[in-house]
Design an enzyme around this catalytic site. Sequence first.
Site, mmCIF file in Angstrom:
data_model
loop_
_atom_site.group_PDB
_atom_site.id
_atom_site.type_symbol
_atom_site.label_atom_id
_atom_site.label_comp_id
_atom_site.label_asym_id
_atom_site.label_seq_id
_atom_site.Cartn_x
_atom_site.Cartn_y
_atom_site.Cartn_z
ATOM 1 N N LYS A 89 0.860 -1.183 0.000
ATOM 2 C CA LYS A 89 0.000 0.000 0.000
ATOM 3 C C LYS A 89 0.897 1.234 0.000
ATOM 4 O O LYS A 89 2.013 1.150 0.476
ATOM 5 C CB LYS A 89 -0.897 0.018 1.251
ATOM 6 N N HIS A 120 -6.850 -13.392 -7.285
ATOM 7 C CA HIS A 120 -7.641 -12.416 -6.532
ATOM 8 C C HIS A 120 -9.076 -12.449 -7.041
ATOM 9 O O HIS A 120 -9.309 -12.659 -8.226
ATOM 10 C CB HIS A 120 -7.052 -11.011 -6.696
#
EC number: 4.1.1.39
Length: 466
Positions: free
Chosen positions: A165, A284
């Site tokens: 992130k 994902h």
Amino acid sequence: VGFKAGVKEYKLTYYTPEYETKDTDILAAFRVTPQPGVPPEEAGAAVAAESSTGTWTTVWTDGLTSLDRYKGRCYNIEPVPGEADQYICYVAYPLDLFEEGSVTNMFTSIVGNVFGFKALRALRLEDLRIPVAYVKTFQGPPHGIQVERDKLNKYGRPLLGCTIKPKLGLSAKNYGRACYECLRGGLDFTKDDENVNSQPFMRWRDRFLFCAEAIYKSQAETGEIKGHYLNATAGTCEEMMKRAIFARELGVPIVMHDYLTGGFTANTSLAHYCRDNGLLLHIHRAMHAVIDRQKNHGMHFRVLAKALRMSGGDHIHAGTVVGKLEGERDITLGFVDLLRDDFIEKDRSRGIYFTQDWVSLPGVIPVASGGIHVWHMPALTEIFGDDSVLQFGGGTLGHPWGNAPGAAANRVALEACVQARNEGRDLAAEGNTIIREASKWSPELAAACEVWKEIKFEFKAVDTLD
């Protein structure tokens, strides 16, 4: 002419309560909400018809084939407890209706036009039983759980990951630096976020190069095998394959794909390439909640999980039970078993409608990710067991001392939980004590415990059993 034109009720042809299902049939459990005035038998038969051989009127070409051989059949209907107008309709499909080795074709039939059908207010596919004969036409996951452990030389504990992130905006060099710090600190994997593809601020090739450098540097310094899920998802299948090929040329162990937005056709191609070339494949599930979050319409995630095991993937995100994203414990553990185990018994208390035999198709490792931190470690270790990946994005990078100490805190917490479990301690009851004891000799863990001691995501789960 020998055929009677006109519209006739679906249930006359497609509702067959006396039908004995065959071992080769694909079985589906639909949650059907009929429009007012439509009887459940007609609604169930309509689902069977519209997802197999039927159309809205009798056609003369029906006489050119054997409908009895090819039609879907609604063979059982149960009312849903506590819901006045919902029914579970069981439909059996003959295997010949489906192309071998194609999840795409299976879904186009079973969850195609029928979901827009006017006679139904809502429709949800709760579960599928994939027959052994059909399972055997799929390669499945490129490698599976045991081969992955052997490749990574990591045994007897869950694996640790971290999503880098901020997910968007970093340059490739800074991104690679964050990967290196996390891997050096003690994690097994770092991860591209699902929407990191090849944007103007960080093109894919630059990212791949800097992440490969991070992997090799951290491996040399720690003596452990490391990986970064390089997201190969792209706008075209050709571009996706180009990225996967470049990853293989760099010698990295694992690539990644967004299987729902990328599509099952692309995913299966990538899975085949990964097996042929020794790459692990992380999956994902971006977009899954669009399909599976509503209780009465769409498709349950356990169906998407089964489809992924057929199409191919070594890891898939599967909720956390304890973090910031949706997932009730029994239901989550139900589809976690469907991902990992070879044979899963029917168990309605966990939402499993059919007994499923995967006949040695490799298993998929579930990934717990989303809003989890060191205080969750005992619960995660207990719920998911060893064959899982526990992913801490903010729970690593949010550490007050930086990324490497954040990674060290997670690794210490995990090792402490695994050791306590192996000594026979009860993680559910003693979890906080175990973490506190470990933090006495790990300043990194102590700092992490202090930062996240009050954080909880407590909302009622939407996806509950009836």
